[in-house]
Design a protein around this motif. Structure first.
Motif, PDB file in Angstrom:
ATOM      1  N   GLU A 123       7.919  -8.511 -19.108  1.00 33.23           N
ATOM      2  CA  GLU A 123       9.236  -8.553 -18.462  1.00 33.23           C
ATOM      3  C   GLU A 123      10.365  -8.097 -19.385  1.00 33.23           C
ATOM      4  O   GLU A 123      11.492  -7.907 -18.921  1.00 33.23           O
ATOM      5  CB  GLU A 123       9.502  -9.951 -17.918  1.00 33.23           C
ATOM      6  N   ASN A 125      10.172  -5.232 -20.622  1.00 29.23           N
ATOM      7  CA  ASN A 125      10.038  -3.779 -20.413  1.00 29.23           C
ATOM      8  C   ASN A 125       9.795  -3.015 -21.718  1.00 29.23           C
ATOM      9  O   ASN A 125      10.516  -2.062 -22.037  1.00 29.23           O
ATOM     10  CB  ASN A 125      11.276  -3.220 -19.713  1.00 29.23           C
ATOM     11  N   GLY A 128      10.428   0.868 -22.319  1.00 24.18           N
ATOM     12  CA  GLY A 128      11.411   1.388 -21.366  1.00 24.18           C
ATOM     13  C   GLY A 128      10.789   2.182 -20.224  1.00 24.18           C
ATOM     14  O   GLY A 128       9.587   2.089 -19.943  1.00 24.18           O
ATOM     15  N   ALA A 132       6.537   2.899 -17.931  1.00 23.66           N
ATOM     16  CA  ALA A 132       6.447   2.102 -16.703  1.00 23.66           C
ATOM     17  C   ALA A 132       5.009   2.061 -16.179  1.00 23.66           C
ATOM     18  O   ALA A 132       4.487   0.997 -15.832  1.00 23.66           O
ATOM     19  CB  ALA A 132       7.394   2.653 -15.641  1.00 23.66           C
ATOM     20  N   ARG A 135       2.711   0.098 -18.509  1.00 30.49           N
ATOM     21  CA  ARG A 135       2.856  -1.355 -18.383  1.00 30.49           C
ATOM     22  C   ARG A 135       2.067  -1.871 -17.174  1.00 30.49           C
ATOM     23  O   ARG A 135       1.457  -2.942 -17.231  1.00 30.49           O
ATOM     24  CB  ARG A 135       4.331  -1.748 -18.260  1.00 30.49           C
TER      25      ARG A 135
END
Length: 443
Positions: A123, A125, A128, A132, A135
């Motif tokens: 959470e 991130n 960045g 995405a 992750r």
């Protein structure tokens, strides 16, 4: 005499080492079979054995590879076929799966103070917008590979070795004639020293002496077993079970520091379903969402974020119309108690969704389905272990002897980062056997 509770690979590895060293032992196993969470099925509808428990040799898997060689078995590497990802209405090649995963996992901290969950880490991130997708891959990996709830698993524990780092660790292999040949070889010649269908309900102990309360699972008849030392090699879920629950073992007096550490380790949930088909329809009838000119003939893994079974794998490099669906963590926990037919229906629908084919296409080619519910199995109570927040050192405590009398084995007690693996379980059994020998030699 040394008593060994549990005839999974950890208990059998301990038994093998002690018998070879000339010690008298008794192995007590509640199931009617040996092998624990190794469960191999042989079915006339299948050209090869079907694994419903442990399937892969992970990395070098030195301890299992030694058994494979000594037993004259054949293990083969899973060739790195193509990994595909189901994203929305598309199938895309994953490309460098391990590279993407590592970009996120390398950001974990093994010195993080205070420790936190993987979910809390995600959470923030890390990486960045650029990472995405990575992750998302990492979150699915933690849920699937570790059978874990991302909101509970320890960041520090994952950072200390909770993912295959490097090409050697990323290798995977299988035992051609079935993983059950490994525990069978470990158990060879144990004869009357191996008792099956006998549950241990209580262990009363003091330094240098122990008495086990036994129950015949079928008849309910009770008996006792005296020993100088006890190796407890049951699955971690059994160790944590409430004394009133089926399969539980009460240890009196309770080894306080060990049980405190044990409660910082969770038994993860995983649900596997093996589907066999008359033909590999994903090859012979390519899905429309497949990019033009591409084929799934060399697909090894299909991954995504499906609500039921997000991960699938074929038997690459074997050319067989068999595919395995896998759900780990909260998804699998939600499936606990479902029937084989219910699980099969979920799996068929999930595979159809991810490939982008009609459900009837999958159902029409299906010839068989196999699954086992480890979560409700009283002699397992889950798939395999992972450390909770604050529990990154718990395995080290569990691996320590208790007054030279109690010794703990099993994948959850491996302090070398091999939890959740068969080779970690074998290593823990050998470690416990060496500890017991040393303790008895000094008394």
């Amino acid at each position: 005499m040394i008593a060994i509770v549990g005839a999974g690979v950890a208990g059998l590895a301990a038994a093998r080492a002690l018998v070879d060293a000339g010690h008298e032992i008794t192995v007590v196993e509640a199931r009617s079979r040996i092998g624990g969470r190794v469960l191999t099925v042989r079915d006339d509808r299948l050209a090869v054995p079907c694994e419903l428990g442990a399937e892969f040799l992970h990395g070098e898997a030195k301890e299992v590879s030694e058994v494979v060689r000594a037993a004259g078995l054949v293990a083969y590497d899973v060739l790195r076929g193509e990994r595909w990802r189901a994203e929305g209405t598309r199938l895309t090649e994953l490309g460098d799966f391990w590279g993407e995963l590592e970009e996120v996992m390398h950001k974990l901290s093994e010195t993080r103070t205070p420790d936190r969950s993987f979910q809390d880490f995600i959470e923030t991130n890390p990486g960045g917008p650029r990472l995405a997708r990575a992750r998302s891959i990492a979150r699915e990996f933690v849920s699937g590979f570790h059978a874990a709830d991302p909101a509970q698993i320890s960041e520090r524990w994952l950072a200390e070795g909770g993912y295959p780092d490097g090409e050697e660790e990323q290798r995977m292999g299988r035992v051609l004639d079935g993983y059950d040949r490994v525990p069978q070889w470990l158990a060879r010649d144990l004869g009357g020293a191996l008792l099956t269908g006998i549950a241990v309900s209580r262990i009363d102990w003091r330094k240098g002496d122990a008495r086990l309360t036994l129950r015949n699972v079928r008849s309910g008849a009770m008996s006792d077993l005296a020993a100088r030392a006890v190796i407890v090699s049951v699955p971690h879920g059994v160790l944590l079970a409430d004394p009133a629950e089926e399969g539980a073992i009460e240890i009196v007096p309770e080894p306080v520091s060990h049980m405190r550490a044990a409660r910082l380790v969770m038994m993860g949930h995983a649900r596997r379903v093996v589907l066999a088909f008359g033909e590999p329809f994903w090859e012979t009838r390519p899905p429309r969402r497949l990019p033009k000119g591409k084929s799934l003939a060399t697909m090894s893994f299909l991954q995504g974020t499906d609500v039921d079974f997000p991960t699938w794998w074929t038997l690459m490099p074997l050319r067989l119309p068999i595919i395995t669906g896998w759900a780990g963590g909260p998804r699998a926990a939600a499936m606990a108690g479902m029937s084989r037919d219910e699980i099969t229906a979920l799996a068929v629908a999930s595979l159809a969704r991810q490939l982008g084919v009609a459900r009837t296409t999958v159902e029409g080619a299906l010839t068989g389905a196999w699954t086992h519910d480890w979560s409700v199995d009283p002699w397992a109570r889950g798939a395999y272990s992972y450390s909770l927040v604050g529990g990154s050192d718990a395995a080290k405590t569990l691996a320590r002897p208790v007054d030279g009398t109690l010794f703990f084995a099993g994948e959850a007690t491996d302090a070398e980062g091999r939890t959740g693996t068969v080779h970690g379980a074998v290593a823990s059994g050998r470690r416990a056997a060496a500890q017991a020998q040393k303790a008895l030699a000094t008394h």
